[in-house]
Design a protein around this motif. Structure first.
Motif, PDB file in Angstrom:
ATOM      1  N   HIS A  97       0.837  -1.191   0.000  1.00 48.65           N
ATOM      2  CA  HIS A  97       0.000   0.000   0.000  1.00 48.65           C
ATOM      3  C   HIS A  97       0.875   1.246   0.000  1.00 48.65           C
ATOM      4  N   GLN A  98       0.412   2.278  -0.673  1.00 46.19           N
ATOM      5  CA  GLN A  98       1.158   3.518  -0.763  1.00 46.19           C
ATOM      6  C   GLN A  98       1.454   4.111   0.605  1.00 46.19           C
ATOM      7  N   GLN A  99       0.520   3.995   1.550  1.00 43.92           N
ATOM      8  CA  GLN A  99       0.692   4.605   2.864  1.00 43.92           C
ATOM      9  C   GLN A  99       1.845   3.994   3.661  1.00 43.92           C
ATOM     10  N   GLN A 100       2.292   2.807   3.266  1.00 42.85           N
ATOM     11  CA  GLN A 100       3.378   2.157   3.995  1.00 42.85           C
ATOM     12  C   GLN A 100       4.724   2.840   3.787  1.00 42.85           C
ATOM     13  N   SER A 141       5.429   5.647   4.873  1.00 46.79           N
ATOM     14  CA  SER A 141       5.759   6.277   6.158  1.00 46.79           C
ATOM     15  C   SER A 141       6.618   5.353   7.014  1.00 46.79           C
ATOM     16  N   ALA A 191       0.244  11.763  -0.401  1.00 49.05           N
ATOM     17  CA  ALA A 191      -1.137  11.461  -0.764  1.00 49.05           C
ATOM     18  C   ALA A 191      -1.980  12.713  -0.945  1.00 49.05           C
ATOM     19  N   GLU A 202       0.259  13.722   4.554  1.00 51.35           N
ATOM     20  CA  GLU A 202      -0.117  12.753   5.584  1.00 51.35           C
ATOM     21  C   GLU A 202       1.050  11.865   5.993  1.00 51.35           C
ATOM     22  N   GLU A 203       1.888  11.485   5.019  1.00 51.74           N
ATOM     23  CA  GLU A 203       3.000  10.592   5.357  1.00 51.74           C
ATOM     24  C   GLU A 203       4.016  11.288   6.248  1.00 51.74           C
ATOM     25  N   ALA A 244       2.628  11.435   9.739  1.00 51.66           N
ATOM     26  CA  ALA A 244       2.771  10.138  10.395  1.00 51.66           C
ATOM     27  C   ALA A 244       4.199   9.910  10.878  1.00 51.66           C
ATOM     28  N   SER A 284       6.941   6.619  -3.441  1.00 49.15           N
ATOM     29  CA  SER A 284       5.805   5.705  -3.572  1.00 49.15           C
ATOM     30  C   SER A 284       5.104   5.997  -4.894  1.00 49.15           C
TER      31      SER A 284
END
Length: 328
Positions: free
Chosen positions: A51-54, A56, A88, A93-94, A97, A144
């Motif tokens: 996942h793209q959010q990973q 972080s 994002a 957001e990243e 985090a 990402s």
């Protein structure tokens, strides 16, 4: 505030990749908008988080690993600069985090200059330290990129997820001698679109063709200008890492620079395209290479189409570096 210093050094560097690798063999390779007709002549690797959010998590691990290598704690950092392709949202957001999970209390500033952003961050951090504003700065570059393209876009076969962190200080390490940045405004930017409400980005075919025809000379022009600023010649440079998001860049850049191809280090086959983190992984490859020794001069060249290209001249010293894999 620290005193002004004439010396800024990279004292450690740590890279982190997802634990998921995709091996692309020559018979499975495909043409992309950046292809010049010749595909890779051997297996190559790309690295992909689920996942793209990973991203972080990869950034956090790279920061902590780079600090651990030199016995530093998070609270000893005075400033952090993050270059990420692509956050994002405008809220970054990243980066938020990252700050929460590491409990960073110093300024954490995101910068955006596309795939040149890793060296943009390095150049900015070196300036802050040299002026005596800060002592210890972490620069983090991450990618990402692949998650922002349609899954069926052939460009995703070039793109990896990953992060890397350098720690800079006025100390003994790989010394940053000089840097030089030029505009790349004449290159075509990415285009954005939507399919069924989902956002995506893509490179138009003419963009890939323009990069293939002009990027090597742009890189050479930036490197020549850097050498002029430092009062040296290209012949004085022992090795180069030219941002290499595809297989032909190293050979084409050697021709444009007029140097032996063996002096141009390419990491594309092993790591794919890591966006702004590419030059940090290139730095670690140079540091570990048996043909280079302390005191050798190397150039890192970062390139962001329709943004900037930045060349950084280093006098290298073997500093702690590591590349690890993170479960995602």
């Amino acid at each position: 505030m620290a005193a002004k210093t004439d010396r800024v050094d990279i004292i450690s560097c740590a890279g982190v990749l997802p634990d998921n690798t995709i091996i692309i063999t020559p018979d499975k390779d495909i043409l992309t908008v950046f292809s010049t007709g010749t595909l890779s002549d051997g297996p190559r690797h790309i690295w992909r988080a689920q996942h793209q959010q990973q991203i972080s998590l990869l950034m956090k691990t790279s920061l902590l690993n780079a600090l651990q290598q030199v016995g530093m704690q998070v609270n000893q950092l005075d400033y952090v600069i993050v270059s990420l392709v692509w956050p994002a949202t405008i809220l970054d957001e990243e980066v938020s985090a990252l700050v929460r999970e590491t409990q960073l209390r110093c300024p954490v500033v995101p910068v955006s200059s596309g795939t040149a952003g890793g060296l943009t961050a390095l150049e900015l951090a070196a300036g802050l330290i040299s002026q005596g504003n800060y002592r210890n700065i972490a620069v983090i570059a991450a990618c990402s990129y692949a998650h922002w393209f349609r899954p069926d876009d052939s460009a995703t076969s070039l793109l990896s997820d990953g992060a890397a962190c350098m720690i800079l200080a006025s100390a003994s390490g790989s010394e940053i001698i000089s840097s030089h940045t030029i505009s790349t405004h004449d290159y075509a930017p990415l285009v954005a679109g939507q399919i069924n409400g989902a956002r995506y980005v893509s490179y138009p075919p003419e963009s890939g063709q323009f990069i293939a025809e002009h990027y090597p000379e742009t890189a050479a022009r930036c490197c020549r200008s850097l050498c002029e600023k430092a009062a040296i010649s290209l012949a004085d440079i022992d090795a180069f890492h030219i941002y290499d998001p595809t297989n032909w860049v190293a050979s084409a850049s050697a021709t444009a620079l007029g140097v032996d191809r063996r002096r141009i280090f390419s990491i594309f086959q092993q790591y794919g395209s890591l966006g702004p983190a590419q030059n940090y992984f290139g730095f670690m490859t140079l540091i570990n290479h048996r043909s280079l020794s302390d005191g050798d001069r190397v150039i890192l060249l970062g390139f962001g189409p329709a943004a900037t290209a930045t060349a950084v001249l280093l006098k290298i010293k073997k500093v702690p570096v590591s590349i690890t894999h993170q479960m995602t």
